[in-house]
Design an enzyme around this catalytic site. Structure first.
Site, short mmCIF file in Angstrom:
data_model
loop_
_atom_site.label_atom_id
_atom_site.label_comp_id
_atom_site.label_asym_id
_atom_site.label_seq_id
_atom_site.Cartn_x
_atom_site.Cartn_y
_atom_site.Cartn_z
N TRP A 325 22.08 -40.62 -8.89
CA TRP A 325 22.54 -40.35 -8.11
C TRP A 325 21.39 -41.99 -7.78
O TRP A 325 21.83 -42.88 -6.68
CB TRP A 325 21.43 -40.09 -7.01
CG TRP A 325 19.81 -40.17 -7.01
CD1 TRP A 325 19.42 -40.16 -8.70
CD2 TRP A 325 18.37 -40.55 -6.40
NE1 TRP A 325 17.91 -40.92 -8.26
CE2 TRP A 325 17.83 -40.53 -6.95
CE3 TRP A 325 18.21 -40.25 -4.91
CZ2 TRP A 325 16.08 -40.65 -6.27
CZ3 TRP A 325 17.59 -40.13 -4.11
CH2 TRP A 325 16.37 -40.63 -4.57
N ASP A 326 21.25 -42.84 -8.81
CA ASP A 326 20.75 -43.81 -8.56
C ASP A 326 21.55 -45.39 -8.55
O ASP A 326 21.53 -45.77 -7.79
CB ASP A 326 20.23 -44.29 -10.34
CG ASP A 326 19.04 -43.58 -10.92
OD1 ASP A 326 19.37 -42.49 -10.53
OD2 ASP A 326 18.23 -43.89 -11.49
N GLU A 455 10.21 -35.41 -8.78
CA GLU A 455 10.50 -34.94 -9.21
C GLU A 455 9.43 -33.93 -9.81
O GLU A 455 9.61 -33.20 -10.90
CB GLU A 455 10.88 -35.60 -10.77
CG GLU A 455 12.89 -35.82 -10.82
CD GLU A 455 12.88 -35.65 -11.14
OE1 GLU A 455 12.70 -35.78 -12.32
OE2 GLU A 455 14.91 -36.49 -11.38
N LYS A 567 6.11 -37.95 -7.65
CA LYS A 567 6.48 -39.02 -8.90
C LYS A 567 7.03 -40.08 -8.52
O LYS A 567 7.09 -41.29 -8.89
CB LYS A 567 7.33 -38.36 -10.29
CG LYS A 567 8.32 -38.90 -10.77
CD LYS A 567 8.92 -38.38 -11.62
CE LYS A 567 9.63 -39.49 -12.97
NZ LYS A 567 11.28 -38.43 -13.66
N GLN A 568 7.76 -40.32 -7.08
CA GLN A 568 8.59 -41.07 -6.61
C GLN A 568 8.26 -40.81 -4.83
O GLN A 568 8.25 -39.80 -4.62
CB GLN A 568 9.96 -40.71 -7.18
CG GLN A 568 10.29 -40.02 -7.59
CD GLN A 568 11.70 -39.73 -7.97
OE1 GLN A 568 11.32 -39.36 -9.56
NE2 GLN A 568 12.99 -40.46 -7.70
C1 BGC Z 1 13.59 -39.77 -11.85
C2 BGC Z 1 15.52 -39.90 -10.99
C3 BGC Z 1 16.19 -40.47 -11.82
C4 BGC Z 1 16.08 -40.68 -13.23
C5 BGC Z 1 17.44 -41.80 -13.75
C6 BGC Z 1 13.91 -40.05 -13.48
O1 BGC Z 1 12.37 -40.61 -14.43
O2 BGC Z 1 12.49 -39.49 -11.25
O3 BGC Z 1 14.83 -40.05 -9.66
O4 BGC Z 1 17.56 -40.74 -11.16
O5 BGC Z 1 15.02 -40.87 -13.56
O6 BGC Z 1 16.54 -42.83 -13.45
#
Ligand code: BGC
Length: 734
Positions: A325-326, A455, A567-568
């Site tokens: 989804w990035d 996550e 985490k984010q």
């Molecule tokens: C993140 C995800 C991301 C992935 C790839 C993970 O560490 O939590 O949101 O899509 O990395 O960049």
């Protein structure tokens, strides 16, 4: 990868070789200790392909090696203006022979098959033998996964077989093939040597092809070897003709010459920077960081509608070269507001894997609709860990959101009718099937058992971000269905027949969107990340030493999931993307709450916090977060740039400035700016392309200036007031 022509054999631990083609992958079964129905079966790995960069230099019998001999005046420059990598140095062998070396190389941005190297060597204090051994090395493999889920793949050993190889005249070529996907790639190198007296011989071993040039060199006289490299895959040519095609491409490139490619590259980059550049006055390091990031986004992004941008671009093997989804939420906005044609191609890629997404939906027992894979290259779900993979259903809504933004900024009906609408309908259908009206939740439409962007919290009911974005997906799909019915009935009929869309389905989506359940704590004015989030105990940050971060490498997932720890950006991301649905007060309260419990263990996080801090008025925080994004890879802030750059974060640095400091929002298709100047800066300056208009924005100590450079007229908002920009009439504000 930016590895050396002479290889890295003498530099143990210095990183590893790599040559990658976007979208060229092998598929391999995921090994589960304990499997279950519907788990992703295979992973895709972007392959490390034949290395054609290799050129050994032998100076009077001694091989150039940075580990031996003496180096002087060493420099290595990546020039963003010409997209060229230059290395120059003086080198003295252990026996005391000195040469000057100048190497320039580029991967053409105008002819996708071509790369070229110009290698110049000048003996400084001797006349004698200089030898070049220039090769294509097929003895290549990928990194194997260790304990870090972000590194390497399940592939072991060499996976690309060498099917054919040939040496003709000054050219070498070999063709490799994957076992499972059956993909072929040919690589050729055609040489031109500028030297007076030399002899050429060839070496043909099982895995490597080489030409050796023995040159009688004279002190002070330069020798130039040019190597023209062509890679071509099954996508562009029949397998039986690939080898020949690669040789032809390399020979043609040699005829055109290095200067030709260099000039073309410069022209291409001029056009790129004209629109994309962000000038920052007052901080050269940041200026360099932001340009480095934009350059990488350009060169790693697939532009053919069947490839995309990997989490690590084309710079490393981290995350196996997967697309996430990035793309839609982080990278696409940069392209949308600079080069909408490229953002269309990224979305066309999603259309190209729609069938696979429909199939995945059936595997997860959804009779209708499509479920996009959390991570993939070829379209199949490749996530081995479903709680933080497949469960992130929000990817469907993220793609729909990107389509909506794309349409609002381009009015590209050709895209909507031929690609976009079908994706919107299929993703909306998935939500309609997934959710349900639950009595104890006031008969609201609830979405259970999914994972949101964060996550560190998995498999929850009513993740607020997911619910809001799903509602947005469904209501936009509904609007598009009405638009098509009214204005393009034949297209509506065609799509409906193709996907078996029933008459009442769009109404069902609209109803679900209207009645979506939003977990909200009235007293605290807090949007709850999900139904149970506030019931969990907060993470003990005080007693978590710095070496325990990132938490994912130091705690079992269950331990993390049991706590309030992010985490984010999750809810905070919703505050940004769907900002017109929140009051200013809600934004502040929710930002304050979630900031305290976010570790930013994902590089996708700081940029979103920076953008929202700017909006709320926390300017210092916004700047501090921005500092974490702008030079992440240049300064190796996460200590893992060797596995590849952080693409989403790179685009995130653009967001920090454009959406953050300049406050750009585009709700309902009209651009709104709310700019301020970070206190450390004298000025910043950028351009935004929207609805066929190119707007030039300068923010400095005197104020803010807008100028329309392309298009006749556009209406925008500046700090809440409507302004009409006309070509030739810049508008200034104090
Ligand atoms: C993140 C995800 C991301 C992935 C790839 C993970 O560490 O939590 O949101 O899509 O990395 O960049």
């Amino acid at each position: 990868r930016g590895s050396f022509e002479e290889g890295l054999a003498d530099c143990p631990g210095f990183s590893h070789e790599g040559n990658f083609i976007n979208g060229f992958y092998e598929s391999h079964p995921i090994q589960y200790g304990e499997s279950a129905y519907g788990f992703a079966k295979n992973s895709h790995t972007m392959l490390n392909i034949a290395n054609a960069k290799k050129i050994k230099l032998i100076i009077d019998g001694e091989e150039l090696s940075l580990a031996r001999g003496k180096l002087n005046n060493y420099s290595r420059v990546l020039d963003f203006k010409s997209a060229t990598l230059t290395r120059s140095f003086e080198y003295t062998t252990p026996n005391g022979k000195s040469v000057r070396v100048n190497i320039r190389r580029l991967v053409s941005l105008t002819e996708k098959h071509i790369a070229a190297i110009r290698y110049e060597v000048t003996p400084l204090d001797f006349s004698g033998k200089i030898e070049f051994v220039t090769s294509i090395d097929g003895n290549v493999k990928n990194l194997s996964a260790g304990d870090d889920p972000r590194v390497g793949s399940g592939l072991q050993g060499r996976v690309l077989s060498i099917e054919e190889k040939v040496i003709v005249g000054n050219s070498l070529a070999l063709r490799q093939k994957t076992k499972t996907t059956g993909f072929s790639v040919a690589c050729a190198a055609c040489h031109k040597l500028n030297a007076n007296n030399y002899a050429a011989s060839t070496e043909d071993s099982e895995l490597e092809l080489a030409i050796k040039y023995d040159i009688d060199a004279r002190e002070g006289e330069s020798i130039v070897l040019e190597k023209y490299i062509a890679y071509i895959t099954y996508k562009d040519c029949e397998e039986s003709r690939l080898l020949e095609a690669s040789l032809k491409l390399a020979a043609e490139a040699q005829m055109k010459g290095f200067d030709h490619y260099f000039e073309e590259q410069k022209k291409y980059m001029d056009q790129f920077w004209y629109r994309a550049d962000i000038e920052i006055d007052g901080n050269a390091a940041l200026q360099q960081g932001i340009r480095f990031n934009l350059f990488h986004l350009l060169q790693s992004t697939g532009k053919d509608g069947s490839t995309n941008i990997a989490a690590k671009g084309l710079t490393g093997e981290g995350y196996e070269g997967h697309y996430f989804w990035d793309t839609e939420i982080f990278v696409l906005p940069f392209f949308l507001y600079c080069f909408p044609d490229i953002s269309r191609k990224l979305l066309e890629y999603r259309y190209s894997i729609l069938d696979a997404a429909r199939q995945r939906a059936r595997e997860l027992s959804h009779p209708k609709g499509a479920l996009y894979p959390w991570r993939t290259i070829g379209g199949e779900e490749c996530s081995a860990y479903f709680p933080a993979g497949t469960a992130q259903y929000h990817i469907n809504a993220d793609i729909a959101y990107a389509i909506q933004k794309y349409m609002e900024s381009t009015n590209d009906y050709d895209f909507l009718l031929n690609y976009g609408a079908e994706i919107l309908f299929e993703t909306a259908r998935l939500w309609a099937d997934l959710g349900e009206y639950i009595e104890s939740k006031g008969n609201r439409f609830c979405i259970n058992t999914v994972t949101g962007p964060d996550e560190y919290t998995a498999i929850v009911n009513n993740n607020c971000y997911t619910n809001m974005m799903a509602a947005n997906n469904m209501s936009y799909a509904y609007k598009v269905s009405l638009l098509l019915k009214d204005n393009y009935p034949e297209h509506y009929r065609r799509i409906s027949e193709k996907i078996g869309l029933e008459e009442n389905e769009p109404e069902i989506w609209n109803e679900a969107a209207q009645r979506i359940y939003i977990p909200y704590h009235e007293d605290k004015k807090l949007y709850m990340q999900d139904d149970s989030f506030l019931d969990k105990k907060p993470w003990d940050f005080e007693n978590t030493p710095i070496e325990k971060y990132p938490l994912l490498l130091n705690f079992h997932p269950l331990v993390i999931y049991r706590h309030q720890v992010c985490k984010q950006a999750d809810l905070v991301l919703a505050l940004f993307l769907l900002g017109n649905r929140f009051t200013d007060e809600e934004k502040r309260i929710n930002y304050d709450y979630y900031e305290k419990i976010t570790t930013h263990d994902s590089s996708l996080s700081p940029c979103i916090f920076s953008v929202m801090a700017s909006e709320i008025g926390y300017h210092q925080k916004a700047y501090d977060y921005f500092m974490k994004t702008a030079r992440t890879d240049l300064d190796d802030l996460h200590g893992n740039t060797a596995n590849g750059v952080h693409s989403a974060n790179m685009a995130g640095a653009w967001m920090c400035i454009i959406n953050g400091f300049a406050g750009l929002r585009a709700f309902d298709g009209t651009l709104q700016f709310n700019p301020y100047l970070p206190s450390d800066w004298e000025k910043y300056h950028f351009k935004v392309y929207h609805n066929s208009c190119l707007i030039d924005v300068t923010v400095n100590k005197e104020g803010i200036r807008y100028e329309l450079l392309e298009g006749d007229e556009i209406s925008i908002y500046h700090k809440g007031s409507n302004v009409t920009l006309r070509k030739g009439n810049p508008v200034n504000f104090n």
